[in-house]
Design a protein around this motif. Structure first.
Motif, PDB file in Angstrom:
ATOM      1  N   ILE A 201      66.542  60.806  58.962  1.00 55.17           N
ATOM      2  CA  ILE A 201      66.276  60.168  60.269  1.00 55.17           C
ATOM      3  C   ILE A 201      67.120  58.901  60.410  1.00 55.17           C
ATOM      4  CG2 ILE A 201      64.512  58.907  61.581  1.00 55.17           C
ATOM      5  CD1 ILE A 201      64.178  61.881  61.844  1.00 55.17           C
ATOM      6  N   LYS A 202      67.205  58.136  59.346  1.00 53.88           N
ATOM      7  CA  LYS A 202      67.994  56.895  59.420  1.00 53.88           C
ATOM      8  C   LYS A 202      69.470  57.213  59.668  1.00 53.88           C
ATOM      9  CE  LYS A 202      66.723  53.586  56.448  1.00 53.88           C
ATOM     10  NZ  LYS A 202      66.213  52.982  55.190  1.00 53.88           N
ATOM     11  N   ASP A 203      69.939  58.303  59.080  1.00 56.65           N
ATOM     12  CA  ASP A 203      71.332  58.688  59.303  1.00 56.65           C
ATOM     13  C   ASP A 203      71.569  59.097  60.763  1.00 56.65           C
ATOM     14  OD1 ASP A 203      71.803  58.161  56.670  1.00 56.65           O
ATOM     15  OD2 ASP A 203      71.718  60.247  56.009  1.00 56.65           O
ATOM     16  N   ILE A 204      70.583  59.814  61.327  1.00 57.65           N
ATOM     17  CA  ILE A 204      70.682  60.215  62.745  1.00 57.65           C
ATOM     18  C   ILE A 204      70.726  58.964  63.636  1.00 57.65           C
ATOM     19  CG2 ILE A 204      69.330  61.228  64.647  1.00 57.65           C
ATOM     20  CD1 ILE A 204      70.161  63.527  63.096  1.00 57.65           C
ATOM     21  N   LEU A 205      69.780  58.050  63.380  1.00 51.71           N
ATOM     22  CA  LEU A 205      69.725  56.834  64.201  1.00 51.71           C
ATOM     23  C   LEU A 205      71.026  56.052  64.076  1.00 51.71           C
ATOM     24  CD1 LEU A 205      66.067  55.620  63.369  1.00 51.71           C
ATOM     25  CD2 LEU A 205      66.832  56.831  65.428  1.00 51.71           C
ATOM     26  N   THR A 206      71.509  55.953  62.845  1.00 50.30           N
ATOM     27  CA  THR A 206      72.717  55.161  62.601  1.00 50.30           C
ATOM     28  C   THR A 206      73.921  55.744  63.324  1.00 50.30           C
ATOM     29  OG1 THR A 206      71.858  54.517  60.448  1.00 50.30           O
ATOM     30  CG2 THR A 206      74.226  54.236  60.790  1.00 50.30           C
ATOM     31  N   GLU A 207      74.104  57.055  63.245  1.00 53.81           N
ATOM     32  CA  GLU A 207      75.307  57.605  63.897  1.00 53.81           C
ATOM     33  C   GLU A 207      75.204  57.510  65.413  1.00 53.81           C
ATOM     34  OE1 GLU A 207      76.232  61.612  62.801  1.00 53.81           O
ATOM     35  OE2 GLU A 207      74.466  62.460  63.775  1.00 53.81           O
TER      36      GLU A 207
ATOM     37  N   ILE B  62      62.779  50.851  62.885  1.00 57.01           N
ATOM     38  CA  ILE B  62      63.094  50.030  64.062  1.00 57.01           C
ATOM     39  C   ILE B  62      64.025  48.885  63.681  1.00 57.01           C
ATOM     40  CG2 ILE B  62      62.086  48.505  65.810  1.00 57.01           C
ATOM     41  CD1 ILE B  62      59.649  50.385  65.871  1.00 57.01           C
ATOM     42  N   GLU B  63      63.775  48.286  62.527  1.00 56.44           N
ATOM     43  CA  GLU B  63      64.640  47.180  62.095  1.00 56.44           C
ATOM     44  C   GLU B  63      66.059  47.672  61.798  1.00 56.44           C
ATOM     45  OE1 GLU B  63      62.839  44.894  58.983  1.00 56.44           O
ATOM     46  OE2 GLU B  63      61.672  43.718  60.434  1.00 56.44           O
ATOM     47  N   LEU B  64      66.149  48.893  61.326  1.00 58.32           N
ATOM     48  CA  LEU B  64      67.487  49.444  61.094  1.00 58.32           C
ATOM     49  C   LEU B  64      68.281  49.465  62.409  1.00 58.32           C
ATOM     50  CD1 LEU B  64      69.602  51.080  59.395  1.00 58.32           C
ATOM     51  CD2 LEU B  64      68.449  53.134  60.253  1.00 58.32           C
ATOM     52  N   VAL B  65      67.632  49.974  63.453  1.00 54.78           N
ATOM     53  CA  VAL B  65      68.304  50.036  64.756  1.00 54.78           C
ATOM     54  C   VAL B  65      68.674  48.631  65.229  1.00 54.78           C
ATOM     55  CG1 VAL B  65      68.011  50.647  67.191  1.00 54.78           C
ATOM     56  CG2 VAL B  65      67.140  52.178  65.394  1.00 54.78           C
ATOM     57  N   HIS B  66      67.716  47.721  65.156  1.00 55.68           N
ATOM     58  CA  HIS B  66      67.971  46.354  65.632  1.00 55.68           C
ATOM     59  C   HIS B  66      69.059  45.659  64.812  1.00 55.68           C
ATOM     60  CE1 HIS B  66      63.806  46.081  67.766  1.00 55.68           C
ATOM     61  NE2 HIS B  66      64.725  46.616  68.530  1.00 55.68           N
ATOM     62  N   SER B  67      69.117  46.000  63.523  1.00 60.05           N
ATOM     63  CA  SER B  67      70.146  45.344  62.709  1.00 60.05           C
ATOM     64  C   SER B  67      71.543  45.875  63.064  1.00 60.05           C
ATOM     65  CB  SER B  67      69.860  45.556  61.216  1.00 60.05           C
ATOM     66  OG  SER B  67      70.090  46.911  60.884  1.00 60.05           O
TER      67      SER B  67
ATOM     68  N   LEU C 256      69.633  47.046  71.580  1.00 61.83           N
ATOM     69  CA  LEU C 256      68.869  48.272  71.829  1.00 61.83           C
ATOM     70  C   LEU C 256      67.366  48.032  71.749  1.00 61.83           C
ATOM     71  CD1 LEU C 256      70.941  50.850  69.757  1.00 61.83           C
ATOM     72  CD2 LEU C 256      70.992  50.468  72.231  1.00 61.83           C
ATOM     73  N   THR C 257      66.625  48.618  72.670  1.00 62.14           N
ATOM     74  CA  THR C 257      65.172  48.574  72.575  1.00 62.14           C
ATOM     75  C   THR C 257      64.697  49.797  71.787  1.00 62.14           C
ATOM     76  OG1 THR C 257      64.883  49.809  74.638  1.00 62.14           O
ATOM     77  CG2 THR C 257      64.955  47.404  74.790  1.00 62.14           C
ATOM     78  N   VAL C 258      63.562  49.650  71.132  1.00 60.54           N
ATOM     79  CA  VAL C 258      62.980  50.785  70.404  1.00 60.54           C
ATOM     80  C   VAL C 258      61.480  50.792  70.647  1.00 60.54           C
ATOM     81  CG1 VAL C 258      62.831  52.001  68.195  1.00 60.54           C
ATOM     82  CG2 VAL C 258      64.641  50.324  68.543  1.00 60.54           C
ATOM     83  N   THR C 259      60.948  51.977  70.884  1.00 62.63           N
ATOM     84  CA  THR C 259      59.506  52.148  70.890  1.00 62.63           C
ATOM     85  C   THR C 259      59.200  53.511  70.279  1.00 62.63           C
ATOM     86  OG1 THR C 259      57.472  52.022  72.205  1.00 62.63           O
ATOM     87  CG2 THR C 259      59.296  53.257  73.161  1.00 62.63           C
ATOM     88  N   HIS C 260      57.911  53.770  70.073  1.00 60.06           N
ATOM     89  CA  HIS C 260      57.551  55.108  69.585  1.00 60.06           C
ATOM     90  C   HIS C 260      56.333  55.596  70.344  1.00 60.06           C
ATOM     91  CE1 HIS C 260      54.432  53.013  67.337  1.00 60.06           C
ATOM     92  NE2 HIS C 260      53.876  54.172  67.107  1.00 60.06           N
TER      93      HIS C 260
END
Ligand SMILES: [Zn+2]
Length: 775
Positions: free
Chosen positions: A220-226, A297-302, A307-311
């Protein structure tokens, strides 16, 4: 199969920067810093447990970065375009057509814009495990060929000035489930694969659940990162955390190893809520859920602080702590019509309680699909009417949130025209009234305590009683048109009452010590308290006490429970709390027990418990009057306290008789020591919310008519028509009144009657939604 092997994941759930925050404790165990796996620093079991239980109650610990997008604060209207499309290459049934052949992002973005949406949310990775863009770490849906939908949708949205958000499914993933080490594992050692495979269904529905504590998380982190690195968009909407979040416990290898490492123990296989080992696991798991979500979420923000994030799902389940949503920029939750409109309002107030600093989002479905309930989950295709959509969206906006419309793409890749036809007028009405939404703050009066401690650490029956009790008290006051809020334990513990003058505890069996102390102060200083049943009979760890923690405040000692269901509350004394009830005509509490208490000196009993007649076969008529008080009132410091032996809210929620509602409303008003500052004379199916913008010295009142939708407490039917309500009167205390009353958005001035108490406004006809602005 095009899935690449995921990067190796940490063995434990813990990545991220260690220890200096409130998450302390377990986050110190192991982590990744700058992409390098750190050597674990073991803390001992006592340190872990004390870290896990001694977390400070801090509201909204996340501080939005200055750069963060603020589209969600600008009264948006979101369109979720759902793709959950199997790939015919390896996931389809024989004869299945190829998908997406008519997909035209330019046309779709144009349609969505014309329908009045201000944000488009599209699928980047769905629950089939398919990606809709050029991915290096996942599997791209083969019907897309060379096309990259993320790039195309983003380009089109940018052209039209629409906010563009990406959907990523977290824990329900058909492809990831193909990897045995990623699967969530239940107590029998079996992978968690929920199925509907009735042969009468056109296709079997599978919901495979993967564990976010194991190697799937790195995927999941790889998906978010790319996605963050390669695309131009505004935020993520993460779905499905709870598919795994409520697998309690998960016995996969990653979970077993990390639990052993963190606590030195095996994951318990016995009951959870009634044993020390079980509670230890629950505490650990609640922390884990917060930490994992926060890590994503912190991964995305970093990577991109804009970018906003919610779930989806927020923190409603028992398996989350109060800080579960603190990393989200705003909270979000889906709603289905069969939950009922009273529960829609309650959902809104709970979202508010989780994150008062940001608007919340509620998902409103195009489909007449049910979720759970007495007839179970269903899938339909028809479009619900514009009136039904508007009524639900009106309730969301009136409560301070914004709507997300949920629609699914047709298999050929187009949007259903009938869906846009129904949505367009609903979004138009919403847009017209949004300038009067979330104006200032809700006008305060009553607040109902939401005890996650009871939901998480009490025995199962008590958990259900509190859940229903919160809902029942809320519905009773909502239907009585009294301002009512839901307050979290962490706000109560910090005495953040937000102006409430009376607090209600319905069957809040577990009460943390800091909440108990704050409540004592609140009443001493003049606040009112309504407490029922076994409230405060357990501490914040779920340990049973010999007496109520609040016994001094309640003026009563616990001495046991009634022995049979169908006992009675017998109102015996004239008092504002018993007003409107017939004295000596007992009120049955149906299939709940009542507490038996001994009253302290100075506490007045207004009624007693009556036991039912044994041996009778058609009902259980009142039979034997006991000396046990059913209703107790007293003064404490400057405040007033009422204790009720029955779980009144739960009884109302389950059995719906108006006597319970009257008692709840009477008790609330007497304990408050003053009438509500705003209320309405209207049928109970009309919702009123009242807001005050002190700076602009204006009051805004929303009236939403849900009469067409059936009773809110029962499982609701589908709304078929608008049934107008005539001759509503709204009363406003002088401190919230102004010189002119206008109906908005038309600006039409309404006549109002003034007296020394305040203002009375008459609304001749209410169809769906009326906004009054008083300034
Ligand atoms: Zn697991």
């Amino acid at each position: 199969m095009l899935i690449l092997q995921p990067a190796p994941a940490p063995e434990c759930m813990l990545t991220g920067r260690p220890t200096r925050t409130l998450l302390g404790g377990i986050s110190a165990l192991v982590g990744i810093e700058g992409g390098t796996l750190r050597i674990p620093t073991m803390i001992n079991r006592r340190e872990f447990l004390s870290a896990a239980v001694a977390l400070p109650h801090i509201r909204d610990a996340s501080k939005p970065a200055e750069m963060r997008g603020d589209w969600f604060r600008k009264q948006p209207r979101v369109f979720l375009l759902d793709f959950q499309l199997p790939d015919p290459l390896d996931q389809g049934a024989p004869g299945m057509p190829h998908f997406l052949k008519n997909l035209d992002p330019e046309k779709i973005v144009g349609q969505v814009t014309s329908a009045g949406a201000s944000a488009l949310l599209v699928h980047a990775k769905c629950n089939q495990g398919n990606a809709y863009y050029n991915t290096k770490v996942g599997h791209k849906h083969s019907d897309l060929g060379d096309r990259d939908l993320m790039a195309e949708f983003s380009r089109q949205c940018r052209k039209r000035g629409l906010t563009i958000l990406y959907y990523v499914q977290l824990a329900r993933d058909r492809r990831s489930f193909d990897y045995p080490e990623r699967r969530a594992i239940n107590a029998s050692g079996q992978p968690v694969l929920l199925r509907r495979d009735n042969p009468l269904l056109a296709s079997r529905e599978e919901r495979p659940v993967v564990c976010l504590n194991g190697p799937h998380r790195q995927y999941i982190k790889d998906i978010l990162t790319e996605l963050v690195r390669n695309y131009d968009f505004d935020g993520f909407w993460l779905d499905g955390y709870n598919w795994w979040g409520r697998v309690i416990p998960c016995f996969c290898e990653a979970c077993r190893r990390s639990y052993k490492r963190d606590t030195g123990e095996e994951i318990p296989r016995g009951p959870l809520y009634t044993t020390e080992a079980g509670k230890r696991y629950l505490r650990w798991r609640r922390r884990l859920n917060t930490l994992i979500l926060r890590e994503l979420i912190e991964l995305v923000h970093s990577l991109n602080p804009r970018l906003t994030v919610t779930h989806n799902g927020s923190a409603l389940g028992p398996l989350s702590d109060w800080d579960f949503c603190d990393s989200d920029d705003y909270v979000s939750h889906e709603y289905h019509f069969n939950e009922g409109y009273g529960n829609l309002s309650l959902l809104c107030r709970k979202q508010w309680a989780l994150k008062p600093s940001a608007p919340f989002e509620i998902e409103i479905w195009r489909f007449a699909d049910r979720l759970g309930g007495t007839r179970a989950t269903s899938r339909s295709y028809q479009v619900r009417s514009a009136d039904a959509l508007l009524t639900e969206m009106a309730s969301v906006v009136a409560n301070g949130g914004f709507p997300q419309y949920y629609d699914q793409i047709k298999p050929d890749g187009a949007i259903e025209a009938k869906s846009l036809e129904a949505l367009t007028p609903a979004f138009r009405e919403v847009a017209a009234r949004q300038p009067w939404a979330r104006v200032g703050k809700p006008i305060p009066y009553a607040a109902i305590l939401w005890s996650k401690t009871t939901e998480g650490f009490a025995p199962a029956d008590s958990q259900a009683l509190h859940r229903d009790g919160l809902a029942g008290c809320f519905h009773a006051l909502l239907e009585s048109h009294v301002p009512v809020a839901v307050i979290s334990e962490r706000d109560a513990a910090a005495s953040r009452w937000d102006g409430a003058v009376v607090v209600i505890l319905d069957a809040a069996e577990c009460l943390p010590e800091d909440c108990a102390r704050a409540l004592e102060q609140f009443v001493k200083q003049g606040g009112g308290l309504v407490a029922t049943h076994r409230s405060s009979l357990r501490d914040g760890d779920g340990n049973l006490l010999n007496n109520f923690r609040l016994s001094e405040l309640l003026g009563a000692d616990f001495s046991g429970m009634t022995e049979k269901w169908y006992s009675y509350i017998n109102p015996e004394k004239h008092h504002p709390v018993t007003a409107g009830l017939t004295l000596d005509f007992p009120i049955c509490v149906e299939e709940t027990l009542q507490t038996r208490v001994r009253a302290h000196a100075g506490t007045q009993a207004l009624g007693t418990i009556i036991n039912p007649l044994p041996g009778f076969h058609m009902g259980y008529p009142p039979h034997e009057r006991t000396e046990a008080p059913a209703l107790l009132v007293r003064n404490h410091g400057k405040g007033r306290v009422i204790y009720v032996a029955a779980p009144l809210g739960a009884v109302y929620y389950r059995w719906n008789h108006f006597d319970y509602k009257r008692l709840i409303a009477n008790a609330t008003e007497w304990a408050a020591g003053c009438p509500p500052p705003v209320w309405a004379r209207a049928p109970h199916t009309v919702e009123m919310t009242a807001w005050r913008d002190e700076q602009a010295r204006r009051t805004v009142i929303h009236l939403v008519n849900r009469t067409g939708a059936g009773l809110p407490s029962a499982e609701a039917g589908l709304m078929h028509e608008v049934i107008p309500v005539w001759g509503i009167e709204v009363y406003l205390d002088a401190r919230y009144a102004g010189a002119v009353v206008k109906s908005q958005p038309s600006g039409r001035v309404l006549a109002a009657r003034r007296d020394n108490r305040g203002l009375t406004i008459r609304i001749e006809r209410l169809d769906v939604w009326e906004v009054l602005e008083i300034a």
